[in-house]
Design an enzyme around this catalytic site. Structure first.
Site, mmCIF file in Angstrom:
data_model
loop_
_atom_site.group_PDB
_atom_site.id
_atom_site.type_symbol
_atom_site.label_atom_id
_atom_site.label_comp_id
_atom_site.label_asym_id
_atom_site.label_seq_id
_atom_site.Cartn_x
_atom_site.Cartn_y
_atom_site.Cartn_z
ATOM 1 N N HIS A 115 0.846 -1.244 -0.080
ATOM 2 C CA HIS A 115 0.165 -0.006 0.019
ATOM 3 C C HIS A 115 0.861 1.162 0.175
ATOM 4 C CE1 HIS A 115 -3.640 2.325 1.245
ATOM 5 N NE2 HIS A 115 -2.646 3.067 1.689
ATOM 6 N N GLU A 116 2.079 1.201 1.022
ATOM 7 C CA GLU A 116 2.771 2.350 0.738
ATOM 8 C C GLU A 116 3.624 2.665 -0.306
ATOM 9 O OE1 GLU A 116 2.035 4.688 3.205
ATOM 10 O OE2 GLU A 116 1.140 3.274 4.224
ATOM 11 N N HIS A 119 1.844 4.515 -3.048
ATOM 12 C CA HIS A 119 1.728 5.835 -3.038
ATOM 13 C C HIS A 119 2.873 6.622 -3.737
ATOM 14 C CE1 HIS A 119 -1.534 6.348 -0.519
ATOM 15 N NE2 HIS A 119 -1.211 5.723 0.554
ATOM 16 N N GLU A 178 -5.902 7.074 -1.656
ATOM 17 C CA GLU A 178 -5.938 5.739 -0.622
ATOM 18 C C GLU A 178 -6.774 4.645 -1.425
ATOM 19 O OE1 GLU A 178 -4.390 5.348 1.828
ATOM 20 O OE2 GLU A 178 -3.998 7.250 2.825
#
Length: 266
Positions: A115-116, A119, A178
């Protein structure tokens, strides 16, 4: 479109959308390095070669399979009871010791890291900076791009931009960003051979522990509402049982045993 053509468009490698890009990777990296310095003034790096090496191994595998594999990724564990993970432009990803103490297995940790990473692959941090700087962004970021030859004034601009990103991060990414990070992260953990339903296991634990666990406040403040994320991810991967053979639980528990446990009130 005229503005895009004037300053230069590119196709985002992760989202496949046409976007304006004002930062070179060198500039993005320099801002990330300055942001890293500021973070490490507040949090200490967790001193365990085994733990940090394990996190880095998983992170690098996922990063290699991501949409920006040539970025120089760096995964750092910070010594804090707070439960959080966050990405900084340029390839820097931080996870707290508190988060490692609370994920259940390697697949859950991989979900958080993916997930990070997303970004960064989707340029979310860069977009936040460009949006905040507004009409003056091209001139300012052009100066930052030349910082390597322009001396202390330009370097001060880099430091100020790192301050800006730090402030923006605490406000959290947009819901759209997100959602994109969840979607892309699921793709990356699939490519790495993990069961994407691990994301649901972790998020549902966050949801159930919200009222009783200490240290979760920062994670909840910098990420969207958990029920919303669960609903969206269930729509992507379904509600079936996880494939536990893809969790690598034994190695994870060996590493987790090296961590001190967070003390919680009864």
């Amino acid at each position: 479109m005229a503005t895009c053509l004037a300053v230069g468009c590119f196709r985002n490698p992760a989202t496949k959308k046409m976007q304006t890009r004002l930062l070179s990777y060198a500039s993005e990296r320099k801002i990330g390095e300055e942001t890293k310095k500021k973070i490490l003034e507040e949090y200490k790096v967790y001193e365990s070669t085994a733990v940090t090496g394990y996190v880095d191994k998983i992170g690098q595998k996922l990063a290699y399979l991501s949409d920006r594999p040539t970025v120089q990724y760096e995964f750092l564990v910070v010594d804090s009871d707070l439960v959080n993970a966050f990405a900084v432009p340029g390839g820097f990803i931080f996870v707290t010791r508190g988060l490692l103490e609370n994920v259940g297995d390697e697949a859950e940790l991989a979900m958080v890291l993916a997930h990070e990473i997303s970004h960064i692959t989707a340029y979310h941090g860069v977009q936040m900076i460009q949006k905040e700087m507004g009409q003056n962004a091209l001139t300012i970021l052009g100066t930052i791009g030349a910082a390597f030859t322009m001396g202390p004034e330009a370097m001060l601009m880099v430091a100020n931009t790192a301050d800006l990103f730090s402030a923006l991060y605490l406000l959290g990414y947009s819901r759209e960003h997100e959602k994109e990070a969840d979607y892309l992260g699921l793709q990356y953990i699939l490519r790495a051979g993990y069961d994407p339903r691990a994301s649901l296991t972790f998020l549902k634990k966050l949801e159930s522990d919200n009222d009783k666990a200490q240290g979760w406040d920062l994670y909840f403040r910098t990420h969207p509402p958990i029920p919303e994320r669960i609903k969206i991810i269930e729509g992507m991967v379904g509600k079936g049982d996880r494939d536990e053979s893809k969790s690598n639980r034994d190695e994870f528990e060996r590493i987790q045993a090296l961590l001190p446990r967070v003390k919680t009130e009864e």
